[in-house]
Enzyme design. Sequence first.
Site, PDB file in Angstrom:
ATOM      1  N   SER A  95       0.844  -1.026  -0.009  1.00  0.00           N
ATOM      2  CA  SER A  95       0.060  -0.076   0.074  1.00  0.00           C
ATOM      3  C   SER A  95       0.861   1.178   0.143  1.00  0.00           C
ATOM      4  CB  SER A  95      -0.989  -0.146   1.316  1.00  0.00           C
ATOM      5  OG  SER A  95      -1.351  -0.917   1.391  1.00  0.00           O
ATOM      6  N   LYS A 170      -6.991   1.652  -2.313  1.00  0.00           N
ATOM      7  CA  LYS A 170      -6.711   1.221  -1.046  1.00  0.00           C
ATOM      8  C   LYS A 170      -6.962   2.473  -0.089  1.00  0.00           C
ATOM      9  CE  LYS A 170      -4.672  -1.016   2.127  1.00  0.00           C
ATOM     10  NZ  LYS A 170      -5.332  -2.003   2.771  1.00  0.00           N
ATOM     11  N   LYS A 238       1.202   5.699   7.920  1.00  0.00           N
ATOM     12  CA  LYS A 238       1.593   5.888   6.772  1.00  0.00           C
ATOM     13  C   LYS A 238       0.394   5.878   5.421  1.00  0.00           C
ATOM     14  CE  LYS A 238       2.023   2.071   4.740  1.00  0.00           C
ATOM     15  NZ  LYS A 238       1.336   1.181   3.786  1.00  0.00           N
TER      16      LYS A 238
HETATM   17  P1  NAD Z   1       5.659  -5.725   7.493  1.00  0.00           P
HETATM   18  O1  NAD Z   1       6.314  -4.667   8.159  1.00  0.00           O
HETATM   19  O2  NAD Z   1       5.147  -6.918   8.640  1.00  0.00           O
HETATM   20  O3  NAD Z   1       6.746  -6.464   6.594  1.00  0.00           O
HETATM   21  C1  NAD Z   1       7.227  -5.688   5.470  1.00  0.00           C
HETATM   22  C2  NAD Z   1       8.558  -6.642   5.119  1.00  0.00           C
HETATM   23  O4  NAD Z   1       9.111  -5.897   4.069  1.00  0.00           O
HETATM   24  C3  NAD Z   1       9.397  -7.009   6.290  1.00  0.00           C
HETATM   25  O5  NAD Z   1       9.565  -8.275   6.451  1.00  0.00           O
HETATM   26  C4  NAD Z   1      10.593  -6.174   6.161  1.00  0.00           C
HETATM   27  O6  NAD Z   1      12.017  -6.821   6.405  1.00  0.00           O
HETATM   28  C5  NAD Z   1      10.557  -6.042   4.398  1.00  0.00           C
HETATM   29  N1  NAD Z   1      11.383  -5.142   3.751  1.00  0.00           N
HETATM   30  C6  NAD Z   1      11.614  -3.929   4.013  1.00  0.00           C
HETATM   31  N2  NAD Z   1      12.484  -3.063   3.331  1.00  0.00           N
HETATM   32  C7  NAD Z   1      12.958  -4.128   2.435  1.00  0.00           C
HETATM   33  C8  NAD Z   1      13.929  -4.133   1.643  1.00  0.00           C
HETATM   34  N3  NAD Z   1      14.432  -2.998   1.245  1.00  0.00           N
HETATM   35  N4  NAD Z   1      14.210  -5.278   0.988  1.00  0.00           N
HETATM   36  C9  NAD Z   1      13.402  -6.549   1.214  1.00  0.00           C
HETATM   37  N5  NAD Z   1      12.576  -6.609   2.091  1.00  0.00           N
HETATM   38  C10 NAD Z   1      12.252  -5.412   2.763  1.00  0.00           C
HETATM   39  O7  NAD Z   1       4.310  -5.229   6.921  1.00  0.00           O
HETATM   40  P2  NAD Z   1       2.931  -5.924   6.454  1.00  0.00           P
HETATM   41  O8  NAD Z   1       2.022  -5.768   7.620  1.00  0.00           O
HETATM   42  O9  NAD Z   1       3.472  -7.430   5.760  1.00  0.00           O
HETATM   43  O10 NAD Z   1       2.583  -4.833   5.332  1.00  0.00           O
HETATM   44  C11 NAD Z   1       3.157  -4.917   3.886  1.00  0.00           C
HETATM   45  C12 NAD Z   1       2.335  -3.865   3.223  1.00  0.00           C
HETATM   46  O11 NAD Z   1       0.781  -4.538   3.119  1.00  0.00           O
HETATM   47  C13 NAD Z   1       2.285  -2.582   3.710  1.00  0.00           C
HETATM   48  O12 NAD Z   1       2.171  -1.646   2.823  1.00  0.00           O
HETATM   49  C14 NAD Z   1       0.811  -2.452   4.342  1.00  0.00           C
HETATM   50  O13 NAD Z   1       0.252  -1.130   4.508  1.00  0.00           O
HETATM   51  C15 NAD Z   1      -0.120  -3.366   3.629  1.00  0.00           C
HETATM   52  N6  NAD Z   1      -0.990  -3.995   4.399  1.00  0.00           N
HETATM   53  C16 NAD Z   1      -0.910  -4.690   5.483  1.00  0.00           C
HETATM   54  C17 NAD Z   1      -2.012  -5.063   6.017  1.00  0.00           C
HETATM   55  C18 NAD Z   1      -2.150  -5.955   7.451  1.00  0.00           C
HETATM   56  O14 NAD Z   1      -3.099  -6.157   8.030  1.00  0.00           O
HETATM   57  N7  NAD Z   1      -0.518  -6.117   7.989  1.00  0.00           N
HETATM   58  C19 NAD Z   1      -3.262  -5.434   5.434  1.00  0.00           C
HETATM   59  C20 NAD Z   1      -3.334  -4.925   4.087  1.00  0.00           C
HETATM   60  C21 NAD Z   1      -2.400  -4.301   3.589  1.00  0.00           C
END
Ligand code: NAD
Length: 294
Positions: A95, A170, A238
């Site tokens: 997102s 979104k 964010k």
């Molecule tokens: P999270 O923080 O759990 O996971 C993000 C991952 O990205 C981590 O494992 C991190 O190490 C990795 N990362 C960051 N920088 C990196 C890089 N340079 N290279 C490789 N890996 C890297 O976040 P999440 O909850 O999994 O969310 C991910 C996306 O999905 C976000 O944009 C969030 O807004 C969206 N989202 C989350 C949810 C939820 O309920 N958690 C629901 C819908 C959408």
Amino acid sequence: MRIGFIGLGIMGKPMVNNLLKAGHEVIVYDVIQENVDAAVGAGAASANSSKNVAEQCNLIITMLPNSPHVKSVVLGENGVLAGAKEGTVLVDMSSIAPLASQELCKACAEKGVRMIDAPVSGGEPKAVDGTLSIMAGGEKEVFDQVYDILMAMGASAVHCGDIGAGNTTKLANQIIVALNIAAVSEALMLSTRAGVDPIKVFDAIKGGLAGSTVMNAKVPMITDGNFNPGFKIDLHIKDLNNALETGHGVGAPLPFTAQVMEILQNLHMDGLGQCDHSAIAKYYEKLTGTEIRK
Ligand code: NAD
């Protein structure tokens, strides 16, 4: 099909599991080794950089926190575009700001890479079940090409318009969710202070007009005092930041979003940024010195 997957957090990990279950070969990368190990344990192969993922795959999915992370993973020195062949498809499921999706798509096009934005809603439980709602933007032909792969992770995938339309959708989703949690918290604080059990209120109204998926998911967390994420306060900050910036850019005032944003900022300053967004209830608890509990 061989699919590259970058970003193995709360959402990425179960999404990879569902791609594996659907019979795809998945090559993963994340900066946190523990997350890579978990995906490899589930049957994925690992690469040592985003570039290395792109060298091995014609379809790459990213699931990263925000615009700067996706820009670094795609455009960086060891990024996707440094390793991608012409004809590669990039599906960014993070997102991020719609404007960032448009910039990334342009940079991809210069390298012969076709990109769509395809963020998701449904949170961790639906990522685990493979029943996410997926909202996409970009060339319809590319969307159609990856539709079956999206449906290995989701219950629905809707093409919403040009590149960035997925993320605009979104942002609309995130405004509704944030305001809904705040409304539920405010209402349950009223009932608690007035001496009416919040569980009784929930049971009485969840089937009526005020009922919502947000209410069903978040009230049990609030009344149990369980604020483990789920979806973190900091990630919702964010999203609302991206919503406010986008709103200001297109001439759409967002007064309620701005107010809930200040509540989230307050919670962040209280050290609750890594809690689930259901912790919006804790803002009301701080104001009143009263907990909303069973
Ligand atoms: P999270 O923080 O759990 O996971 C993000 C991952 O990205 C981590 O494992 C991190 O190490 C990795 N990362 C960051 N920088 C990196 C890089 N340079 N290279 C490789 N890996 C890297 O976040 P999440 O909850 O999994 O969310 C991910 C996306 O999905 C976000 O944009 C969030 O807004 C969206 N989202 C989350 C949810 C939820 O309920 N958690 C629901 C819908 C959408």
